[in-house]
Write a protein that holds these residues in place. Structure first.
Motif, PDB file in Angstrom:
ATOM      1  N   SER A  63     -15.207 -24.894  33.669  1.00  0.00           N
ATOM      2  CA  SER A  63     -14.714 -24.556  35.002  1.00  0.00           C
ATOM      3  C   SER A  63     -13.444 -25.315  35.355  1.00  0.00           C
ATOM      4  O   SER A  63     -12.805 -25.033  36.366  1.00  0.00           O
ATOM      5  CB  SER A  63     -15.794 -24.852  36.047  1.00  0.00           C
ATOM      6  OG  SER A  63     -16.177 -26.220  36.004  1.00  0.00           O
ATOM      7  N   SER A  64     -13.068 -26.289  34.498  1.00  0.00           N
ATOM      8  CA  SER A  64     -11.832 -27.046  34.710  1.00  0.00           C
ATOM      9  C   SER A  64     -11.402 -27.659  33.381  1.00  0.00           C
ATOM     10  O   SER A  64     -12.250 -28.190  32.643  1.00  0.00           O
ATOM     11  CB  SER A  64     -12.054 -28.151  35.746  1.00  0.00           C
ATOM     12  OG  SER A  64     -10.866 -28.897  35.949  1.00  0.00           O
ATOM     13  N   PRO A  65     -10.115 -27.524  33.031  1.00  0.00           N
ATOM     14  CA  PRO A  65      -9.052 -26.854  33.784  1.00  0.00           C
ATOM     15  C   PRO A  65      -9.100 -25.346  33.571  1.00  0.00           C
ATOM     16  O   PRO A  65      -9.556 -24.890  32.528  1.00  0.00           O
ATOM     17  CB  PRO A  65      -7.781 -27.446  33.173  1.00  0.00           C
ATOM     18  CG  PRO A  65      -8.153 -27.707  31.743  1.00  0.00           C
ATOM     19  CD  PRO A  65      -9.592 -28.154  31.786  1.00  0.00           C
TER      20      PRO A  65
END
Length: 566
Positions: A63-65
């Motif tokens: 979910s990140s990055p």
């Protein structure tokens, strides 16, 4: 540069064959036509790895990055696996498609096989921010599907990929909907000015993959983030700026205009340096080279870079502690007095941040401010003339630019700013190090790229050159000279002796021949620049200590040659 071993950084050996095979020209993404669609399914990995197959279980979603949406691919090379993730995509025969993806992190590759004509690929070195890879291909007369893939490189860090696309005629296999033209950016504002630049910032636009910046109605730069610095402006002059958002579907309308007025002229970066200068790194430690005081450094050196400032527990902040015990009882008072004496003799003494083992990280606004505040504090405490950026574990162009501009605002126009990137860091203007240098071009003194511990590399003519030759020095310097740096901002960084680096040492004669080739088009090898660059700044060495251990043979030969250049 390395404080603990003789080489300036850990080697990354690339064979000429591998480099040549992988370094294909990167073609810009064309604008999609109305009938074009993205034929890739789950192109943004919003449905996990659905539709994708990754080798050796190397892929996952995070979910990140992310570049767009709420998910991206993370793929981690391991052992003999290069973390290849692929999808079979339906296409039409005899059609042209644009393949693109956004990547970040380790070395990343994008390509396509089974085209029925010429399979293509492109790649980028490791990047601290999202970067778009793009190329085109044409399918054969009976080709109805192709395999699109990404992969990393053996032994390198994990890479991230997002928003993969194969734009062109609908292959009939389904895919993600084509993007729509994004809305015009809002919130455009001037975030800073100097006598020759205006910095801008604006709000992100949903669906945008890039932004164009206009000055007085003329496009002057394109960026992927939501800020930009327009350089090369006249002092005390007002300019009008607008921004547009772009993606594969096209370009938005222009934003509302803002006016930026440059400051009055206060001089340029570089202080009172001679036209041609020699830089030497001075070791604040004993690693087997000759232990020196600042006063021991030969007069041939115009810039003395004290290595190194160290990271603190505060993100972005650095400190410096003189190794008095390791330097035979050299006291802080003597150190400061020696710096003043060098300055009285017309020399510049700066503090270097980084080195092979340096862990300084400037990746947000807070750490950028901490970096500027702490370096300025060291300049005040010890009398340093400026700073050298030698971060060999990556940097963030956006926030390092912020940090250096904040430091320049504190220190004033006489501040010396140098950089010592690795060869791989300056292969392309899209690399974060190169971007940073261009972002601060108006306050930058010189980039002394390290032409060692790198193996074979591409020159500006697209050919592969082997480390340790005149051609290696000239053809790689040409990339910087043609990529936007002024000749006065380009220097050649070499080891002072065979013990100063793991590989890449060349005799002073080779260094001098390369300087002649670049400034006068004489003593060249097989590569000859398209023109002479008589304003080339000069040369750098790691280190004054290794030079002393070899009887100052490097500075004794290269120094007079640099100072006698046209």
């Amino acid at each position: 540069m390395s404080p603990y071993i003789t080489s300036a950084r850990s080697p990354r050996f690339w064979s000429a064959a591998v480099t040549a095979a992988l370094a294909l020209c990167l073609a810009g993404a064309g604008q999609a036509s109305a009938a074009d669609v993205n034929n890739v399914k789950n192109s943004g990995f919003e449905s996990g790895l659905g539709g994708w197959t990754c080798s050796a279980g190397s892929g996952t979603t995070v979910s990140s990055p992310v570049h767009g949406g709420s998910a991206a691919l993370k793929a981690t090379p391991a052992g003999l696996d290069n973390a290849r993730c692929a999808q079979t995509v339906a296409v039409q025969p005899g059609a042209t498609y644009t393949l693109s993806a956004w990547v970040q992190g380790g070395y990343a590759y994008l390509g396509v096989t089974g085209t029925g004509s010429t399979d293509v690929s492109t790649w980028t070195p490791d990047s601290a921010s999202w970067k778009q890879l793009s190329t085109t291909f044409t399918t054969g007369s009976s080709t109805t599907s192709v395999t699109v893939y990404t992969h990393g490189w053996y032994g390198q860090a994990a890479y991230y990929a997002d928003d993969v696309s194969v734009y062109g005629p609908d292959g009939g296999g389904g895919g993600d909907p084509a993007p729509t033209v994004p809305a015009a950016p809002g919130g455009l504002a001037v975030s800073g000015t100097t006598s020759s630049s205006v910095s801008l910032a604006w709000n992100a636009v949903s669906g945008a993959t890039g932004y164009n910046v206009y000055r007085d109605g003329t496009k002057v730069t394109a960026v992927t983030g939501t800020s930009a610095t327009v350089t090369g402006l006249a002092a005390s002059t007002s300019y009008s700026f607008q921004v547009t958002a772009t993606n594969a579907a096209g370009e938005s309308a222009k934003s509302g205009a803002v006016t930026g007025t440059t400051a009055a002229s206060t001089g340029t970066g570089g202080g009172t340096l001679p036209k041609h200068a020699v830089t030497g790194y001075w070791q604040n430690f004993d690693n087997g080279a000759t232990v020196q005081k600042i006063s021991d450094v030969p007069s041939q050196y115009d810039i003395i870079a004290v290595a190194f400032a160290d990271a603190t527990t505060t993100p972005g902040a650095v400190t410096f502690t003189l190794d008095s015990a390791g330097l035979g009882g050299y006291t802080v008072d003597q150190f400061k007095a020696d710096i003043k004496a060098k300055q009285a003799a017309g020399k510049k003494v700066i503090v270097s941040v980084g080195g092979q083992n340096g862990t300084v990280s400037v990746r947000d606004a807070a750490s950028a401010a901490n970096f500027a505040d702490s370096v300025y504090s060291l300049m005040q405490t010890y009398g340093f003339d400026g700073v050298d950026i030698d971060l060999e574990n990556g940097l963030d162009a956006t926030y390092m630019t912020q940090a250096l501009r904040a430091l320049s605002a504190k220190a004033g126009p006489s501040m010396i700013l140098t950089m010592a990137p690795q060869t791989i860091d300056m292969q392309s203007t899209s690399n974060a190090y190169f971007q940073t240098a261009l972002n601060v071009k108006d306050i930058l003194t010189v980039v002394n790229m390290q032409y060692y511990n790198s193996g074979s590399m591409l020159g500006c003519d697209g050919k592969v050159y082997s480390q340790g030759s005149v051609d290696f020095l000239t053809a790689l310097a040409c990339i910087q000279l043609e990529g936007g740096l002024a000749p006065s901002q380009v220097g050649l960084g070499l080891p002072a002796s065979t013990r100063g680096a793991g590989s890449g040492y060349v005799s002073p004669t080779v260094v001098n021949n390369a300087l002649d080739c670049l400034t006068k088009l004489t003593n060249c090898g097989s590569f000859k620049p398209s023109k002479a660059y008589p304003d080339l700044r000069g040369a750098m060495t790691w280190s004054t200590n290794w030079d002393a251990a070899s009887g100052n043979a490097w500075s004794g030969a290269v120094g007079p040659h640099v100072h006698a250049l046209p």
